[in-house]
Design a protein around this motif. Structure first.
Motif, PDB file in Angstrom:
ATOM      1  N   LYS A 229       0.836  -1.205   0.000  1.00  0.00           N
ATOM      2  CA  LYS A 229       0.000   0.000   0.000  1.00  0.00           C
ATOM      3  C   LYS A 229       0.869   1.253   0.000  1.00  0.00           C
ATOM      4  O   LYS A 229       2.077   1.173   0.250  1.00  0.00           O
ATOM      5  CB  LYS A 229      -0.876   0.012   1.257  1.00  0.00           C
ATOM      6  N   LYS A 230       0.228   2.374  -0.188  1.00  0.00           N
ATOM      7  CA  LYS A 230       0.963   3.639  -0.169  1.00  0.00           C
ATOM      8  C   LYS A 230       0.137   4.670   0.614  1.00  0.00           C
ATOM      9  O   LYS A 230      -0.373   5.647   0.046  1.00  0.00           O
ATOM     10  CB  LYS A 230       1.204   4.137  -1.586  1.00  0.00           C
ATOM     11  N   CYS A 231      -0.023   4.422   1.902  1.00  0.00           N
ATOM     12  CA  CYS A 231      -0.835   5.340   2.703  1.00  0.00           C
ATOM     13  C   CYS A 231      -0.154   6.714   2.740  1.00  0.00           C
ATOM     14  O   CYS A 231       1.076   6.799   2.780  1.00  0.00           O
ATOM     15  CB  CYS A 231      -1.016   4.790   4.113  1.00  0.00           C
ATOM     16  N   THR A 232      -0.983   7.732   2.774  1.00  0.00           N
ATOM     17  CA  THR A 232      -0.461   9.093   2.573  1.00  0.00           C
ATOM     18  C   THR A 232       0.525   9.560   3.638  1.00  0.00           C
ATOM     19  O   THR A 232       1.332  10.426   3.392  1.00  0.00           O
ATOM     20  CB  THR A 232      -1.626  10.098   2.573  1.00  0.00           C
ATOM     21  N   PHE A 233       0.415   9.003   4.867  1.00  0.00           N
ATOM     22  CA  PHE A 233       1.207   9.509   5.992  1.00  0.00           C
ATOM     23  C   PHE A 233       2.438   8.637   6.267  1.00  0.00           C
ATOM     24  O   PHE A 233       3.162   8.868   7.232  1.00  0.00           O
ATOM     25  CB  PHE A 233       0.343   9.530   7.262  1.00  0.00           C
ATOM     26  N   CYS A 234       2.676   7.629   5.436  1.00  0.00           N
ATOM     27  CA  CYS A 234       3.634   6.589   5.806  1.00  0.00           C
ATOM     28  C   CYS A 234       4.935   6.727   5.025  1.00  0.00           C
ATOM     29  O   CYS A 234       4.918   7.030   3.830  1.00  0.00           O
ATOM     30  CB  CYS A 234       2.996   5.229   5.540  1.00  0.00           C
ATOM     31  N   ASP A 235       6.050   6.480   5.710  1.00  0.00           N
ATOM     32  CA  ASP A 235       7.331   6.595   5.006  1.00  0.00           C
ATOM     33  C   ASP A 235       7.834   5.258   4.467  1.00  0.00           C
ATOM     34  O   ASP A 235       8.855   5.212   3.796  1.00  0.00           O
ATOM     35  CB  ASP A 235       8.400   7.256   5.889  1.00  0.00           C
ATOM     36  N   VAL A 236       7.123   4.167   4.753  1.00  0.00           N
ATOM     37  CA  VAL A 236       7.590   2.859   4.253  1.00  0.00           C
ATOM     38  C   VAL A 236       7.698   2.854   2.722  1.00  0.00           C
ATOM     39  O   VAL A 236       8.735   2.493   2.170  1.00  0.00           O
ATOM     40  CB  VAL A 236       6.693   1.711   4.765  1.00  0.00           C
ATOM     41  N   PRO A 237       6.652   3.288   1.988  1.00  0.00           N
ATOM     42  CA  PRO A 237       6.773   3.268   0.524  1.00  0.00           C
ATOM     43  C   PRO A 237       7.854   4.221   0.006  1.00  0.00           C
ATOM     44  O   PRO A 237       8.374   4.027  -1.078  1.00  0.00           O
ATOM     45  CB  PRO A 237       5.395   3.728   0.031  1.00  0.00           C
ATOM     46  N   LEU A 238       8.186   5.252   0.807  1.00  0.00           N
ATOM     47  CA  LEU A 238       9.214   6.198   0.353  1.00  0.00           C
ATOM     48  C   LEU A 238      10.591   5.577   0.444  1.00  0.00           C
ATOM     49  O   LEU A 238      11.439   5.733  -0.418  1.00  0.00           O
ATOM     50  CB  LEU A 238       9.233   7.440   1.261  1.00  0.00           C
ATOM     51  N   GLU A 345      -5.938   6.966   1.999  1.00  0.00           N
ATOM     52  CA  GLU A 345      -5.774   5.910   0.982  1.00  0.00           C
ATOM     53  C   GLU A 345      -5.564   4.539   1.615  1.00  0.00           C
ATOM     54  O   GLU A 345      -4.723   3.739   1.199  1.00  0.00           O
ATOM     55  CB  GLU A 345      -4.635   6.248  -0.003  1.00  0.00           C
ATOM     56  N   LYS A 346      -6.355   4.283   2.682  1.00  0.00           N
ATOM     57  CA  LYS A 346      -6.237   2.995   3.384  1.00  0.00           C
ATOM     58  C   LYS A 346      -6.890   1.855   2.598  1.00  0.00           C
ATOM     59  O   LYS A 346      -6.660   0.684   2.883  1.00  0.00           O
ATOM     60  CB  LYS A 346      -6.884   3.074   4.781  1.00  0.00           C
ATOM     61  N   ARG A 347      -7.772   2.157   1.700  1.00  0.00           N
ATOM     62  CA  ARG A 347      -8.454   1.156   0.868  1.00  0.00           C
ATOM     63  C   ARG A 347      -9.374   0.224   1.663  1.00  0.00           C
ATOM     64  O   ARG A 347      -9.526  -0.940   1.344  1.00  0.00           O
ATOM     65  CB  ARG A 347      -7.450   0.338   0.051  1.00  0.00           C
TER      66      ARG A 347
HETATM   67  S1  SF4 Z   1       0.747   2.523   6.912  1.00  0.00           S
HETATM   68 FE1  SF4 Z   1       1.062   0.298   6.867  1.00  0.00          FE
HETATM   69  S2  SF4 Z   1      -0.245  -0.341   5.175  1.00  0.00           S
HETATM   70 FE2  SF4 Z   1       0.042   1.838   4.883  1.00  0.00          FE
HETATM   71  S3  SF4 Z   1       1.824   2.051   3.541  1.00  0.00           S
HETATM   72 FE3  SF4 Z   1       2.571   2.131   5.642  1.00  0.00          FE
HETATM   73  S4  SF4 Z   1       3.175   0.062   6.136  1.00  0.00           S
HETATM   74 FE4  SF4 Z   1       1.838  -0.047   4.353  1.00  0.00          FE
END
Ligand code: SF4
Length: 480
Positions: A229-238, A345-347
Motif C-alpha cells: 500500500k501507499k498510505c499518505t502519511f507513511c514513510d515505508v513506501p518512500l 488511501e487505506k483502501r
Molecule cells: S501505513 Fe502500513 S499499510 Fe500503509 S503504507 Fe505504511 S506500512 Fe503499508
C-alpha cells in the motif's frame, strides 16, 4: 590483509536479535567475508534495565539529548558503556565495524560509540547503515553526512546494504556515501534466506548466553519486505519502494527447524504488512497450521504487523488459519471516519474494520497492538467524534487486545503524499505542521484531542503501549 567486519546493533531497540542484521551477516558469510555481530543494545539492556538509572538512559536516547543536557552522573555511566563496547569490539579484531543506525533514536548512541572506537583504534574503518542515517522519511542521509564531516565514520550506505556491503568489502564497484538517493533493490532475493540455528544468538553466544524473557524460545524473522500500500502519511513506501517476499515453503522450513531444533514456540515477524500477498500468506499459514496440529503443538504464537483490507480482499479462511496458528496481530487501524480513511488511501472503510473484528473473534487470535492516528490533517470535529465512537465500539473486543497505541498525533514524513498537500506548512519536526484547509486543527487542538483520547483510555483502563516512550517524545516536541 584479510578483512573482517563486526556488525553492531546499537541502542535503543527491543532487546532481541535483529533479523535484518542477521540477514546481512548471512549475505556476508555466503560471500566468505569474515563477520560477526556485536549487540551493544542487548548488553545495555542486560546491565541497566533493572537499575534506577534505566529511565534516564532511555530518555537520553528517545529525546536524543546532547552532552550539554546530560548530567555528569548519567554521562559517566554512558561513557563507561561506550568505552567498554569499543574495547570489546576491538578485541574481536575487525578491520571494519558496521553500525546499524536503526532509527533516529539511535543517533547519539552511534556517534559516541564511533568516537570511542576511533579514539581507541583509528585504523578501523567505520561504516554506517540503517534508516536512522536519514532524516525520518527523507531519502537524504543527513546523519551519514554529519558523521562523515566529523570523521566519526568513513563510509555510509544510504538504503539496503546487503548487496552493496558485500561489493564494498570485496573491492567491487558499489553505491556508497550517496547522500541523496536511498538505494533499494527489486531483485533482492529473500527466498535464499536459509533457516539458521539460534545457537549464534540466545543459546550459546557470549552475547546471548543469558536468555531474557522476550528472547526465550523466540524466533525473530520476516516473511516480506516493504508494503503493497501507499498510505499518505507513511514513510515505508518512500524508503522501500519495492515489495519482496520469501517462498511459503522456505519460510515454513525455517519455522519448522526452529521448533524442532530449538523448541521455539513464538515468532516475531518484522514485516511491514505480512499479508501483502494473500496467496503467499495463506500458503505458509496452511503449512504451519497443519504441522502444528499433526504434532499436537498447542502453545504456539506468532506476531506481526498485519494490514486491514476491504472484506472483498480478505478470504474468509484467513480467520480460521490465524486462529489455528496463534496470531497476535499489530494493526494500524488509524481511523474510523470514512472521509479520513479515504484521504489516507487505506483502501478500506469503517464497516470493513468491524467486519474484521467480528470474524476474528476467535480463541487464539489476539491483537498485540492496535494503532491509531489522532489529528490527521483533514480530521474535522465530526471525524473526531466518529473516531471516538469507533474506539468505544472496539471495547467489546478488549479481552483480545493487549495494547492500544494512539501515537503522538499525526506525523508527516517529508516526501510523503501528505507533505505535498496544497496549503500544508511543514515545520522542523514531522509532528510540526499546519494545514490551512483545516484551520482549527492547530497543534494545541491536536494535543487536546490526544488528551481526550488519553482520558477515555484511562476511564476504560486501556493498556497503552509505549506510553512512556510516546510521552517522552511529546514532551520533547512541546518544549520546542
Ligand atoms: S501505513 Fe502500513 S499499510 Fe500503509 S503504507 Fe505504511 S506500512 Fe503499508
Amino acid at each position: 590483509m584479510n578483512k573482517k567486519i563486526v556488525l553492531v546493533s546499537v541502542p535503543r531497540l527491543d532487546p532481541a536479535p535483529q533479523a535484518n542484521l542477521r540477514f546481512l551477516l548471512k549475505k556476508l558469510q555466503d560471500a566468505n567475508i569474515d563477520s560477526e555481530i556485536f549487540d551493544a543494545n542487548l548488553d545495555l539492556y542486560k546491565r541497566y534495565s533493572d537499575l534506577p538509572s534505566w529511565a534516564d538512559i532511555e530518555r537520553w536516547g528517545i529525546q536524543q539529548q546532547d552532552r550539554q543536557n546530560t548530567s555528569n552522573e548519567l554521562w559517566q555511566e554512558l561513557e563507561k558503556s561506550f568505552s567498554l563496547w569499543a574495547e570489546q569490539i576491538i578485541n574481536l579484531h575487525p578491520t571494519h565495524v558496521g553500525i546499524c543506525v536503526f532509527t533516529g533514536e539511535s543517533r547519539n548512541w552511534t556517534q559516541w560509540l564511533c568516537y570511542h572506537i576511533r579514539k581507541a583504534n583509528p585504523d578501523i574503518v567505520i561504516v554506517l547503515g540503517g534508516k536512522g542515517i536519514n532524516k525520518p522519511g527523507r531519502p537524504n542521509a543527513d546523519f551519514g553526512e554529519y558523521c562523515l564531516s566529523w570523521n566519526l565514520c568513513d563510509y555510509y550506505f544510504n538504503g539496503e546494504s546487503e548487496l552493496e556491503l558485500v561489493n564494498f568489502l570485496q573491492d567491487r564497484p558499489c553505491i556508497v556515501n550517496n547522500p541523496d538517493t536511498f538505494v533499494s533493490f527489486n531483485d533482492l532475493d529473500l527466498s535464499d534466506f536459509v533457516y539458521y540455528s539460534n545457537d549464534e544468538y540466545q543459546l550459546t553466544s557470549k552475547w546471548y548466553d543469558q536468555p531474557i524473557n522476550v528472547q526465550d524460545k523466540l524466533l525473530k524473522t520476516y516473511s516480506t519486505r516493504g508494503c503493497v500500500k501507499k498510505c499518505t502519511f507513511c514513510d515505508v513506501p518512500l524508503l522501500r519502494s519495492n515489495w519482496s517476499m520469501r517462498s511459503p515453503q522456505n519460510l515454513f522450513d525455517e519455522i519448522r527447524f526452529a521448533i524442532e531444533e530449538h523448541n521455539v514456540r513464538s515468532i516475531a515477524f518484522t514485516d511491514e504488512m505480512i499479508n501483502g500477498s494473500n496467496k503467499q500468506f495463506l500458503a505458509w499459514l496452511e503449512l504451519l497450521a497443519n504441522y502444528l496440529e499433526k504434532n499436537n503443538i498447542q502453545d504456539f504464537q506468532w506476531e506481526s504487523q498485519f494490514g486491514l483490507k476491504s472484506k472483498q480482499s480478505i478470504p474468509t479462511r484467513t480467520f480460521d488459519l490465524l486462529d489455528r496458528t496463534g496470531a497476535a496481530l499489530t494493526i494500524g487501524i488509524d481511523h474510523f471516519s470514512n472521509a479520513v480513511l479515504d484521504h489516507m488511501e487505506k483502501r478500506y472503510k469503517q464497516d470493513d474494520i468491524f467486519w474484521f473484528f467480528e470474524n476474528a473473534n476467535k480463541p487464539k487470535i489476539t491483537y498485540k497492538i492496535l494503532m491509531f492516528i489522532v489529528g490527521y490533517p483533514t480530521e474535522t470535529l465530526a471525524d473526531f467524534e466518529i473516531f471516538k465512537n469507533g474506539i468505544v465500539e472496539l471495547f467489546q473486543y478488549q479481552p483480545q487486545i493487549q495494547a492500544w497505541d494512539f501515537g503522538q498525533t499525526c506525523s508527516i514524513p517529508f516526501g510523503s503524499k501528505l507533505s505535498k498537500l496544497e496549503n500544508i506548512e511543514l515545520g522542523a519536526q514531522q509532528v510540526d505542521w499546519y494545514y490551512h484547509n483545516n484551520p482549527t486543527l492547530t497543534k494545541e487542538e491536536r494535543l487536546n484531542r490526544l488528551s481526550i483520547i488519553d482520558q477515555l483510555s484511562q476511564e476504560h483502563q486501556l493498556n497503552l503501549t509505549r506510553a512512556k516512550a510516546t510521552s517522552l517524545r511529546v514532551e520533547s516536541w512541546t518544549q520546542q
